[in-house]
Structure formats: C-alpha cells, structure tokens
Design an enzyme around this catalytic site. Structure first.
Site, PDB file in Angstrom:
ATOM      1  N   ARG A 159      13.032  53.529  29.001  1.00 21.61           N
ATOM      2  CA  ARG A 159      13.812  52.410  28.432  1.00 21.61           C
ATOM      3  C   ARG A 159      13.430  51.103  29.130  1.00 21.61           C
ATOM      4  O   ARG A 159      13.387  50.044  28.535  1.00 21.61           O
ATOM      5  CB  ARG A 159      15.318  52.678  28.550  1.00 21.61           C
ATOM      6  CG  ARG A 159      16.178  51.483  28.189  1.00 21.61           C
ATOM      7  CD  ARG A 159      17.581  51.843  27.731  1.00 21.61           C
ATOM      8  NE  ARG A 159      18.278  52.782  28.565  1.00 21.61           N
ATOM      9  CZ  ARG A 159      18.830  52.501  29.760  1.00 21.61           C
ATOM     10  NH1 ARG A 159      18.738  51.279  30.256  1.00 21.61           N
ATOM     11  NH2 ARG A 159      19.458  53.428  30.438  1.00 21.61           N
ATOM     12  N   ASP A 172       9.905  32.416  13.865  1.00 20.76           N
ATOM     13  CA  ASP A 172       9.628  33.728  13.280  1.00 20.76           C
ATOM     14  C   ASP A 172       8.242  33.622  12.644  1.00 20.76           C
ATOM     15  O   ASP A 172       8.064  32.948  11.621  1.00 20.76           O
ATOM     16  CB  ASP A 172      10.710  34.060  12.239  1.00 20.76           C
ATOM     17  CG  ASP A 172      10.529  35.440  11.620  1.00 20.76           C
ATOM     18  OD1 ASP A 172       9.397  35.940  11.618  1.00 20.76           O
ATOM     19  OD2 ASP A 172      11.533  35.989  11.118  1.00 20.76           O
ATOM     20  N   LYS A 212       5.782  44.491   9.740  1.00 23.74           N
ATOM     21  CA  LYS A 212       5.035  43.912   8.617  1.00 23.74           C
ATOM     22  C   LYS A 212       3.524  43.926   8.888  1.00 23.74           C
ATOM     23  O   LYS A 212       2.933  44.979   8.963  1.00 23.74           O
ATOM     24  CB  LYS A 212       5.558  42.511   8.325  1.00 23.74           C
ATOM     25  CG  LYS A 212       7.092  42.379   8.362  1.00 23.74           C
ATOM     26  CD  LYS A 212       7.795  43.273   7.362  1.00 23.74           C
ATOM     27  CE  LYS A 212       9.296  42.994   7.431  1.00 23.74           C
ATOM     28  NZ  LYS A 212      10.117  44.002   6.838  1.00 23.74           N
TER      29      LYS A 212
END
Ligand code: PLP
Length: 374
Positions: free
Chosen positions: A47, A171, A196
């Site tokens: 983690r 973004d 994407k």
C-alpha cells in the site's frame, strides 16, 4: 530525448536476475527486513509502495516533465486525493464543461466537508479572475474539455492563479503528455485517468497525479495515497507501463484519424455542429495549435434534430461501439446526456466519439451510411 524514446526508456526495467527484457510482476504485499531490521531495498508494504507502481510513477514523471508522480486505483481516486489534501473553507474553481465526475465530487462529498466551488468558463480569463476569492486554493482545468472540447489557455490561467496564491491542476487525460505538457505551461499538478490513453486498451482502471515540484502539498497528497490506500494493483501498474510504450504512436495516429472524421462530419448536411479543436471553425483552434502538438483523438458531434435522431444515428453504426470511456484502440461513441443524467447540460443531440485505430476510410464510410436518411 523525444517522447517515443522517453516512453520506451522510462518503462524499461529489465530484471538482471534472469536477464529478462520485460519487468516481472511483484505480487508480494510485504517485504523482508535485513539483520539490522532495515528495509534494504526500500520497500515495506505494497500500500505504501511497490516496484511495479514505482516503475509506472517514475515513467509518468518523466513523460510529463514533473519532479514526482503518484499512481491511484482510478482517475477519480487521483482527483479525490487532490481535494482531500485541501482544508475546510477552501474554494475550488472548476470548468463549466468538464468530466462530470470532477464537480460531482465537490458537490456530493466535499461540500459537506466545508469546501466550496464555482463552475467557471475557464476559456474566459476575465471570468476566472472574477471568480478567484481570497480562499481560492485551487483552479482545476480540463482542456480540451469533456464533452464540448473547449480549449483553455493553460499558461494564462496558471499565471493568474499563481499570482493569487492558488494552485493549478490540469486534467491531461484527453491530450496525454504526447500532445500537451501542462507542467511546462505553468501548472502545478497534472491529473490523468490512466484508464484512457495511457492504458490504451480499455482493460485497466487507474489514475495518476504528476507534480512539478516535490513540496509540502505533495507530502500531503502522498499521505492521502498511502493512508487512504486507493492504490492500483501491481498488475494494473504493469499493464499501464506496457501501454505507455506505444502511447506516442497510438495517440498521434488516432489524432490523424479524428481530424479526418471531423473534416468529414463538419461538411455533412445532417450534422449541426462538430466540436473538434483541429477545425478552423472551433473556438480554440489557434490556441490548440499553440499549446498542443496535435488536436487529439476525441470529438463531439451534434446531429440535426434531438435525442431521437442522435440515438437513431448511433444505432445504425457498425464500426463504433456504443460504450462509455475513451482512449482505447477501438472507436467508441456515446450519447453523453444519457450518461450524465437528468442534471446534464450537454445538448441532447450531442454524441462523443473516441476515435480509434480502425482505418479512417472505413470509419468515414460507416458514419456516411449511418447519417443517411436520419
Ligand atoms: N477525467 C476525465 C477527462 C475522464 O474522461 C474520466 C473518465 O471518464 C475521469 C477523469 C475519471 O477517471 P476514472 O474513470 O479512471 O476514475
């Protein structure tokens, strides 16, 4: 070095133990301490960090020209980590046209935590200036925007935000570092839905943040990443690093195809409007030429009529898959207003297209047949 070389070299992690060219997958969640109870290789628990994640993060930092990067389990987890690093009372500016999940986070979650936000047309510098408040901590940009492909002057907004003590986050999902590098234009942070183009094959969910400087804000976001734990699996990181190797060729070729489709659609009598920054009629045509190397592989088209005509059109298409998301090698088409729900301001006749790697002549042929007799 050129982006193609950077993409390949920054993801090249051969394993000297077995002389493999491709890096192995490190599935171990935990790492052994040495005789001095030290972590000799620097890894503690997956983690907190993992070799595959570190490989991905270092590649993203190189590609965007940042000091450091962090990978997350999704684009939304990355965006969330930025907002979670702010404080109650902070104000955020978001574009009026943006991935709907970004303002939704601010409205549905962070408003209850005492943060406020304004939706602003960030293509209008005066409007951004008017919306800046003493408590504005962050200006969020998305350019080209989703789904109307509005182009914002990144450098102008970043300069303005900095002069008022606010951070600028861009973004960069739609452009990728191949077409646009917001950190070079003055942004502090770049955000990606790596789901994407970076992944590129519609088979991995992920997100990332890349930071211009490694400063106290980065430490805060890293705390959110490590303590919150919205991190990607080693295999997802491995897949993303593999996707990055072909990023430049995919994105450039898909952008060439999108330009062809946009040119065709903009001349078609059944089409009301095409939103694509590679068209001279587009609001951001000149600006896109200045801050992007190519106009990208996303476009939106408004057919003449309403939702009924739009849906009839996409139901006739054979080569475009009706599905949400974008950035894969296959062409996708989506009726955005249906996906965004009842509060959507997206026109009912608008369809968003993620142009893939099929031959553009075939794609144009399919569009032509579907637009006939609408
Ligand atoms: N930003 C943009 C521009 C997007 O298109 C998306 C997803 O569609 C996101 C952020 C959210 O990313 P994810 O779906 O990986 O959480």
């Amino acid at each position: 070095m050129h982006p193609e070389t950077l993409a390949l070299r920054s993801t090249h992690f051969p394993d000297a133990n077995v002389a493999s060219v491709v890096p192995p997958l490190y599935l171990s969640t935990t790492y052994e301490r040495d005789a001095n109870y030290e972590l000799s290789k620097g890894y503690l628990y997956t983690r907190a960090d993992n070799p595959n994640r570190q490989q991905l993060e270092s590649s993203l930092a190189v590609l965007e020209g940042g000091a450091t990067a962090m990978a997350f389990a999704s684009g939304q987890a990355a965006t969330m980590a930025v907002f979670q690093s702010l404080k109650p009372g902070d104000h955020v500016i978001v574009p009026d046209d943006a991935y709907y999940g970004t303002p939704s986070l601010l409205q549905s979650i962070f408003a209850d935590w005492g943060m406020s936000f304004s939706k602003v047309d960030t293509t209008n510098l005066a409007a951004v200036e008017e919306s800046l408040r003493p408590e504005t901590r962050l200006v969020w940009l998305e350019t080209p925007s989703n789904p109307q492909l509005k182009i914002t002057d990144i450098e102008a907004v970043a300069n303005l935000a900095r002069s008022r003590g606010a951070l600028t986050v861009c973004d960069n999902t739609w452009s990728t570092p191949i077409l646009q590098r917001p950190l070079d234009l003055g942004c502090d942070v770049v955000m990606h839905s790596t789901t994407k183009y970076l992944g590129g094959h519609s088979d991995v969910l992920g997100g990332a943040l890349v930071f211009k400087q490694d400063d106290s804000f980065v430490q805060r976001v890293r705390l959110v990443q490590t303590l919150g734990g919205a991190v990607p699996s080693p295999f997802d990181c491995w897949l993303l690093s593999r996707g990055i190797k072909t990023l430049a060729v995919r994105v450039r070729q898909q952008s060439i195809h999108a330009q062809r489709l946009a040119d065709f659609l903009s001349e078609h009598p059944a089409v009301e409007q095409v939103h694509y920054p590679g068209l001279p009629s587009h609001q951001g045509y000149f600006l896109a030429q200045r801050q992007m190397t190519m106009p990208g592989a996303m476009l939106s088209v408004q057919v003449k009529g309403g939702a009924e005509e739009a849906l009839r059109f996409i139901n006739k298409l054979q080569l475009f898959t009706k599905a949400t998301s974008l950035g894969g090698v296959e062409s996708l088409i989506e009726h955005r207003a249906s996906v965004e729900g009842p509060e959507s301001t997206t026109p009912a006749n608008l369809l968003r297209v993620s142009v893939g790697l099929e031959h553009p002549d075939d794609l144009i042929g399919d569009l032509r047949q579907a637009l006939s007799n609408l």
